[in-house]
Each structure stands twice: as C-alpha cells, then as structure tokens.
Design an enzyme around this catalytic site. Structure first.
Site, mmCIF file in Angstrom:
data_model
loop_
_atom_site.group_PDB
_atom_site.id
_atom_site.type_symbol
_atom_site.label_atom_id
_atom_site.label_comp_id
_atom_site.label_asym_id
_atom_site.label_seq_id
_atom_site.Cartn_x
_atom_site.Cartn_y
_atom_site.Cartn_z
ATOM 1 C CG ASP A 112 8.959 26.501 -10.398
ATOM 2 O OD1 ASP A 112 7.978 27.535 -9.805
ATOM 3 O OD2 ASP A 112 9.363 25.783 -9.618
ATOM 4 C CG LEU A 113 10.510 32.470 -9.597
ATOM 5 C CD1 LEU A 113 10.242 33.732 -8.743
ATOM 6 C CD2 LEU A 113 12.121 32.786 -10.395
ATOM 7 C CG ASP A 114 9.282 29.106 -4.591
ATOM 8 O OD1 ASP A 114 10.407 30.032 -4.462
ATOM 9 O OD2 ASP A 114 8.125 29.363 -4.167
ATOM 10 C CG ASP A 155 10.089 22.009 -8.831
ATOM 11 O OD1 ASP A 155 9.888 21.372 -7.671
ATOM 12 O OD2 ASP A 155 9.847 22.993 -8.731
#
Length: 240
Positions: free
Chosen positions: A16-18, A188
């Site tokens: 995941d990025l954000d 997250d």
C-alpha cells in the site's frame, strides 16, 4: 514485530502507499484546502456551498453510483461537475471547471514528504525481491519519487476495483508470475490491506505505526500473518 502465523520467506512484496510508506493525512488536508481556496478565488458562486455541503454531495453521488468509490479522481471530477451544474453552470462549463479543479487537487496531492527511511528500506528490499505497489488512491508514484523501487504500480480505477476487491491483487500476482500465497502484502488498513490480502490468498503484514491494539480494533475481521511498527522490520522477513 508480532507474528500471528508461521510465515515463510516471501518471493515478492506488494505495498500500500498512503499511510504506509508516508503519512498521507496532512497531504489530503492540504489538497482539500487547495480545492476550497481555488473555488473561492475562481468560482465565487460556490462560497455558499461550504465544506459540509460539498461533503454531503460527495456522499450522495457515491450512494447513487457506488462505482465512484473505486476511482477517487473520477469521484472528485463528478463532485465538482455536479456541484457546478447545481449552481447553474452549463454542462460544458461545469466539465471544464471540474477538470481544472481536479488538476489543482492533484498538484497538491502529489507534494508528499517521503521519509528517508522509506527510501532506504525500499532500496534494500528491491535488491532482494520484486516489489509492486497497490493503491486505492491517486498519488503519482513517479512524482513522489517512489516508482523507481517498484516493478509495477497498480491503481484503483485505472487498473480495476479498489482493495479489498480481487482486481488489483490478481493483477499483481499475474504480473509477478507467482501464486498469491508466495506474496506478502504490506499495508496499514485492516480492511482494504489486511482483509484484501487474506481474502485473495496473499500473506498479510499489518503496518501499525500508531500503537493500535489489534484486539481492540472493531474492523479487525481478518488476522494478519505478521504485524510491524517500522518498515525496516521487513528486512528481517525477507532474509533466509
């Protein structure tokens, strides 16, 4: 680091990025503020709408067309377009203004302070195994300096339905040429990342840098395989 299941060394990682590789919350706040500042400066007719009015319209649009939730850029465009039309803009004028508004938001949205530790860890991981990014957002990995670490970047909307739906996970596994069980997904979010990974056969690593307690999380319907609080802990997971 907390293990919830026996975990073999993965053959690839998806990320995941954000809010996993950087703190996205201040970025989104700045992007939203940039949109409202732009509206006030260039479209004063919108001043009576207010932040709450735009949010209400956004939720109504998603209720009418749930597919918008899978493409946040298109959702933003439709929000502005419909909002302008409700204020009396013609369709062509509303589309033009919405396009300009989206561009304003994306410019700020891609101003991300990526921690040096993220760069360090990703550079080391890239030397050991393939990495793929899977995001529900619309950040440009190239513009924020992260594309260099990934063999591919998959984005909801452009590449399929958003996590936890199967699309992006399936594309990642196919692109890597691996069975899902050989891939560890790092993220997250307990539903879109952990739940999405487990529902689609991936191993799941919950990135928890906020000192949250899994047993107290009402959305924790899927148990991750491992929980980490620092990205550097991944280096131990990929070593034989």
């Amino acid at each position: 680091m907390q293990f919830y299941r026996r975990l073999s060394v993965p053959k690839a990682l998806t990320f995941d990025l954000d809010d996993t590789l950087y703190d996205n919350r201040p970025v989104i706040r700045r992007a939203e503020q940039a949109m409202h500042d732009w509206l006030a400066a260039h479209h004063p007719r919108t001043q009576g709408v207010g932040t709450a009015g735009w949010l209400q319209l956004k939720m109504r649009l998603a209720k009418h067309d749930p597919m918008l939730r899978h493409d946040v850029t298109q959702w933003r465009f439709e929000l502005l377009k419909i909002g302008f039309m409700q204020l009396g803009y013609s369709l062509p004028a509303a589309k033009q203004a919405a396009t300009e508004g989206v561009a304003v938001v994306l410019e700020v949205r891609n101003q991300v302070d990526v921690p040096e530790e993220t760069h360090r860890v990703l550079a080391l991981l890239k030397q050991q195994l393939p990495l793929v990014a899977i995001t529900n957002g619309n950040v440009d990995a190239e513009k924020i300096g992260l594309a260099q670490y990934f063999d591919g970047v998959l984005m909801a909307g452009r590449d399929g339905l958003s996590k936890p739906e199967p699309d992006l996970f399936a594309h990642a596994a196919a692109g890597l040429g691996l069975v899902p069980g050989d891939i560890l997904h790092v993220g997250d979010h307990l539903v879109t990342d952990v739940g999405g990974a487990k529902r689609n056969g991936f191993k799941a690593c919950w990135f928890n840098d906020q000192q949250r307690v899994l047993s107290r999380e009402p959305r924790a319907k899927w148990l991750p395989d491992v929980e980490i609080s620092q990205l550097s802990q991944l280096l131990a997971l990929v070593s034989d």
